[in-house]
Motif scaffolding. Structure first.
Motif, short mmCIF file in Angstrom:
data_model
loop_
_atom_site.label_atom_id
_atom_site.label_comp_id
_atom_site.label_asym_id
_atom_site.label_seq_id
_atom_site.Cartn_x
_atom_site.Cartn_y
_atom_site.Cartn_z
N LEU A 152 3.85 5.94 -5.69
CA LEU A 152 3.58 6.09 -6.86
C LEU A 152 2.53 6.91 -7.29
O LEU A 152 2.69 7.69 -8.42
CB LEU A 152 3.34 4.58 -7.56
N CYS A 153 1.66 6.85 -6.59
CA CYS A 153 0.38 7.64 -6.95
C CYS A 153 0.79 9.33 -6.71
O CYS A 153 0.38 9.97 -7.56
CB CYS A 153 -0.78 7.41 -6.33
N PHE A 154 1.34 9.39 -5.60
CA PHE A 154 1.68 10.84 -5.16
C PHE A 154 2.72 11.24 -6.37
O PHE A 154 2.51 12.42 -6.89
CB PHE A 154 2.38 10.91 -4.10
N ALA A 155 3.54 10.65 -6.79
CA ALA A 155 4.59 10.92 -7.80
C ALA A 155 3.86 11.14 -9.28
O ALA A 155 4.17 12.10 -9.78
CB ALA A 155 5.78 9.61 -8.06
N CYS A 156 2.88 10.39 -9.60
CA CYS A 156 2.28 10.55 -10.70
C CYS A 156 1.52 11.87 -10.67
O CYS A 156 1.37 12.70 -11.79
CB CYS A 156 1.27 9.42 -11.30
N VAL A 157 0.77 11.93 -9.66
CA VAL A 157 0.05 13.39 -9.51
C VAL A 157 0.79 14.59 -9.41
O VAL A 157 0.67 15.59 -10.23
CB VAL A 157 -0.95 13.45 -8.13
N GLY A 168 3.37 5.80 -14.18
CA GLY A 168 2.15 5.37 -14.43
C GLY A 168 1.84 3.81 -14.52
O GLY A 168 1.15 3.34 -13.94
N GLU A 169 2.82 3.41 -15.39
CA GLU A 169 3.00 1.83 -15.50
C GLU A 169 3.31 1.04 -14.50
O GLU A 169 2.74 0.20 -14.00
CB GLU A 169 3.98 1.54 -16.74
N GLN A 170 4.27 1.56 -13.68
CA GLN A 170 4.64 1.09 -12.33
C GLN A 170 3.35 1.00 -11.36
O GLN A 170 3.31 0.08 -10.54
CB GLN A 170 5.70 1.66 -11.63
N ILE A 230 0.91 -1.33 0.03
CA ILE A 230 0.07 0.02 -0.01
C ILE A 230 0.88 1.20 -0.10
O ILE A 230 0.52 2.25 -0.71
CB ILE A 230 -0.94 0.08 1.36
N ARG A 231 1.85 1.12 0.80
CA ARG A 231 2.77 2.43 1.02
C ARG A 231 3.32 2.76 -0.41
O ARG A 231 3.41 3.81 -1.02
CB ARG A 231 4.00 2.06 1.96
#
Length: 88
Positions: free
Chosen positions: A16-21, A44-46, A10-11
């Protein structure tokens, strides 16, 4: 991801979500930055792969059409991310 426990997975998804945003916001103002676009696509792929790995092991992470479910409906099978037993 297979060697990570649930909390670690989850972390990683959150990171990864934060980096994409963050990159999305940057690219809103710098759309011609080829390196940033490449990084955004890679992250995004990761992110997508991390979510798929998590869901394969623990069940759906998101609802409302973002995650598929087997029958019976799996959304309620596991603890919610904010519940203590989620991290145990």
């Amino acid at each position: 991801m297979a060697s990570m426990n649930r909390a670690e997975q989850i972390r990683k998804i959150q990171e990864l979500c934060f980096a994409c945003v963050d990159l999305n916001l940057y690219l809103d103002n710098h759309p011609e930055d080829k390196n940033a676009v490449c990084l955004y696509n890679s992250l995004g792929e990761q992110f997508e792969q991390a979510v798929k790995a998590y869901e394969k092991r623990y069940g759906p992470l998101m609802n409302f059409g973002h995650s598929r479910s087997d029958c019976p409906f799996q959304w309620i099978d596991n603890p919610w991310p904010w519940q203590r037993e989620f991290y145990e």
